[in-house]
Motif scaffolding. Structure first.
Motif, short mmCIF file in Angstrom:
data_model
loop_
_atom_site.label_atom_id
_atom_site.label_comp_id
_atom_site.label_asym_id
_atom_site.label_seq_id
_atom_site.Cartn_x
_atom_site.Cartn_y
_atom_site.Cartn_z
N LYS A 1 -11.15 -5.37 4.32
CA LYS A 1 -9.90 -5.47 4.14
C LYS A 1 -9.24 -4.31 3.44
O LYS A 1 -9.62 -4.09 2.28
N LYS A 2 -8.31 -3.46 4.18
CA LYS A 2 -7.94 -2.23 3.77
C LYS A 2 -6.32 -2.14 2.97
O LYS A 2 -5.95 -1.31 2.81
N TYR A 3 -5.82 -3.41 2.84
CA TYR A 3 -4.41 -3.26 2.40
C TYR A 3 -4.44 -3.42 0.95
O TYR A 3 -3.03 -3.83 0.49
N ARG A 4 -5.41 -3.39 0.11
CA ARG A 4 -5.21 -3.55 -1.20
C ARG A 4 -5.41 -2.27 -1.91
O ARG A 4 -6.60 -1.62 -2.05
N PRO A 5 -4.40 -1.70 -2.23
CA PRO A 5 -4.46 -0.32 -3.02
C PRO A 5 -5.59 -0.11 -4.19
O PRO A 5 -6.09 1.17 -4.25
N GLN B 1 1.49 4.13 -2.92
CA GLN B 1 0.92 5.76 -2.41
C GLN B 1 2.39 6.38 -2.81
O GLN B 1 2.20 7.64 -3.31
N PRO C 1 -15.54 0.21 -4.33
CA PRO C 1 -14.60 -0.92 -4.61
C PRO C 1 -15.25 -2.08 -5.31
O PRO C 1 -14.69 -2.85 -6.15
N ASP D 1 -8.90 0.47 -3.06
CA ASP D 1 -8.94 1.48 -1.99
C ASP D 1 -9.72 2.87 -2.67
O ASP D 1 -9.00 3.94 -3.00
N VAL D 2 -10.82 2.76 -3.26
CA VAL D 2 -11.79 3.75 -4.08
C VAL D 2 -12.87 3.78 -3.52
O VAL D 2 -13.51 3.08 -2.75
N GLU D 3 -13.70 4.64 -4.09
CA GLU D 3 -15.17 5.11 -3.40
C GLU D 3 -16.05 3.90 -3.89
O GLU D 3 -16.55 3.63 -2.60
N ILE E 1 0.77 -1.09 0.21
CA ILE E 1 0.03 0.18 -0.05
C ILE E 1 0.83 1.24 0.07
O ILE E 1 0.68 2.28 -0.74
N LYS F 1 -14.03 -7.26 1.22
CA LYS F 1 -14.56 -6.13 1.74
C LYS F 1 -14.32 -6.25 3.16
O LYS F 1 -14.06 -6.91 4.00
#
Ligand code: S3P
Length: 171
Positions: free
Chosen positions: A116-120, A51, A127, A123-125, A47, A114
């Protein structure tokens, strides 16, 4: 069976990591994750690579990692979901390996990723829509695999049995 690599490809959340680890313990083979190697090389999480350095940079590191691991023999490779997008990766991985595509529908993938936050890339409005869009675009790339295993409604153990049987036919 002992020499060829088992190369798992497929979309994020298709179960590659779970299946790779289970196969590794069943077959007593080394399991290698391309994502893990990228993170080790870069000493930062994926991630953060996205970034701070962008996707193109990530793909470059991923390509180097794939080139290295493709030289191995008899291992299980858990490939990041975008590995098949680069034709050089597919060529390299096929040299010593059998590519297995773990297929899953956009709905099934959404249920698994859903929260899980570690997939860049997700990480969109919206998903859910992103999964559908990426999956549609990538399907032809995944289909370059030697075999496809439909994961719907199957346990990890069941998927592993199918893969082991496919590998027998391939050797
Ligand atoms: C990606 C999938 C991820 C990781 C990166 C990009 C993709 O791996 O390599 O976030 O392009 O599909 P997993 O498939 O293991 O989640």
């Amino acid at each position: 069976m002992p020499n060829k690599n088992i190369v798992l490809v497929g979309f994020m959340g298709s179960g590659k990591t779970l299946v790779a680890n289970k196969l590794g313990s069943l077959l007593k083979r080394e399991v290698i994750s391309t994502d893990h190697l990228v993170e080790q090389k870069e000493k930062r999480r994926i991630i953060r690579i996205f970034q701070e350095s962008g996707e193109a940079y990530f793909r470059q590191v991923e390509r180097d990692v794939v080139r290295e691991v493709s030289l191995k023999r008899g291992v299980i490779l858990d490939c990041g979901g975008g590995v098949v997008l680069d034709p050089d990766n597919v060529t390299n991985l096929k040299k010593n390996g059998v590519l297995i595509y773990l297929s899953a529908s956009a709905e099934a993938i959404w249920e698994r990723v859903k929260g899980k936050k570690y997939r860049p890339l997700l990480d969109v409005e919206d998903p859910k829509a992103k999964i559908k869009e990426l999956l549609d675009a990538r399907e032809p790339f995944y289909k370059q695999a030697d075999h496809m295993v439909d994961t719907h409604g199957k346990s990890v153990a069941q998927i592993c049995r199918e893969i082991m049987s496919l590998m027998k036919d391939d050797e």
